[in-house]
Scaffold this motif. Sequence first.
Motif, PDB file in Angstrom:
ATOM      1  N   GLN A   1       0.847  -1.238   0.089  1.00  0.00           N
ATOM      2  CA  GLN A   1       0.064  -0.220  -0.389  1.00  0.00           C
ATOM      3  C   GLN A   1       1.286   1.480   0.096  1.00  0.00           C
ATOM      4  OE1 GLN A   1      -2.351  -0.419   3.668  1.00  0.00           O
ATOM      5  NE2 GLN A   1      -3.670  -1.927   2.425  1.00  0.00           N
ATOM      6  N   ALA A   2       1.607   1.275   0.790  1.00  0.00           N
ATOM      7  CA  ALA A   2       3.348   2.652   0.889  1.00  0.00           C
ATOM      8  C   ALA A   2       3.521   2.632  -0.520  1.00  0.00           C
ATOM      9  CB  ALA A   2       3.854   2.581   1.891  1.00  0.00           C
TER      10      ALA A   2
ATOM     11  N   VAL B   1      12.179  -0.187  -3.392  1.00  0.00           N
ATOM     12  CA  VAL B   1      12.350  -1.298  -2.992  1.00  0.00           C
ATOM     13  C   VAL B   1      11.773  -1.418  -1.446  1.00  0.00           C
ATOM     14  CG1 VAL B   1      14.213  -2.902  -2.599  1.00  0.00           C
ATOM     15  CG2 VAL B   1      14.238  -0.639  -4.519  1.00  0.00           C
ATOM     16  N   GLY B   2      11.394  -3.386  -1.517  1.00  0.00           N
ATOM     17  CA  GLY B   2      10.959  -3.592  -0.558  1.00  0.00           C
ATOM     18  C   GLY B   2      12.279  -5.142   0.617  1.00  0.00           C
TER      19      GLY B   2
ATOM     20  N   LEU C   1      10.805  -0.824   3.833  1.00  0.00           N
ATOM     21  CA  LEU C   1      10.857  -0.024   2.133  1.00  0.00           C
ATOM     22  C   LEU C   1      11.737   1.158   2.315  1.00  0.00           C
ATOM     23  CD1 LEU C   1       9.091  -0.010  -0.165  1.00  0.00           C
ATOM     24  CD2 LEU C   1       7.149   1.386   1.377  1.00  0.00           C
ATOM     25  N   ILE C   2      12.465   1.745   1.089  1.00  0.00           N
ATOM     26  CA  ILE C   2      12.953   2.539   0.315  1.00  0.00           C
ATOM     27  C   ILE C   2      12.260   2.878  -0.928  1.00  0.00           C
ATOM     28  CG2 ILE C   2      15.513   3.316  -0.212  1.00  0.00           C
ATOM     29  CD1 ILE C   2      16.118   0.865   1.513  1.00  0.00           C
ATOM     30  N   ALA C   3      12.372   4.325  -0.931  1.00  0.00           N
ATOM     31  CA  ALA C   3      11.862   5.094  -2.051  1.00  0.00           C
ATOM     32  C   ALA C   3      12.496   6.213  -2.160  1.00  0.00           C
ATOM     33  CB  ALA C   3      10.293   5.427  -2.045  1.00  0.00           C
TER      34      ALA C   3
ATOM     35  N   ASP D   1       5.804  -2.180  12.022  1.00  0.00           N
ATOM     36  CA  ASP D   1       6.073  -3.571  11.118  1.00  0.00           C
ATOM     37  C   ASP D   1       7.172  -3.171  10.145  1.00  0.00           C
ATOM     38  OD1 ASP D   1       3.539  -2.445  10.382  1.00  0.00           O
ATOM     39  OD2 ASP D   1       3.242  -4.118  10.191  1.00  0.00           O
ATOM     40  N   ILE D   2       7.129  -1.704   9.546  1.00  0.00           N
ATOM     41  CA  ILE D   2       7.707  -1.540   8.145  1.00  0.00           C
ATOM     42  C   ILE D   2       8.033  -0.377   8.807  1.00  0.00           C
ATOM     43  CG2 ILE D   2       6.418  -2.367   7.530  1.00  0.00           C
ATOM     44  CD1 ILE D   2       5.234  -0.166   5.266  1.00  0.00           C
TER      45      ILE D   2
END
Length: 145
Positions: A13-14, A27-28, A42-44, A88-89
Amino acid sequence: MTASDSSVTTARQAAAAAADKLAHDIVGLDVSERMALADIFLIASAESERQVNAIVDGIEAALASHDRRPVRREGRSGGRWVLLDYSDIIIHVQHEEDRVFYALERLWKDCPVVDLELGDDPSAKKAVPSAGTDAENDAQPAEQA
């Protein structure tokens, strides 16, 4: 032990929200076996500070619609690297220069990549010809004139 289904769902979702705000190189990483505090990083990336903040706003709005709110947010005022901690993330939205410099993927290279189901292949987008190319115009039948 791998990332929980709920963590993967939240990461997807993110990631979709980040992609909607034109984030790139999303990237997750499943860090659940290496870190007790989170399942997924999660990296953007973004091209500007303004875009970093727009991506963060989009992610927070999307996850709030699923009753998820960050327990901690850091770096918002600078707009170069914003960290959103959802327990959790952990989401990192970085200016592309900072992402190259800090290279989080290199630090966590032994962690499996999470399929974020974004369905976009940047190389495929580049291969699509634009409308009205000379090759297409040459293929037109002569009797149309």
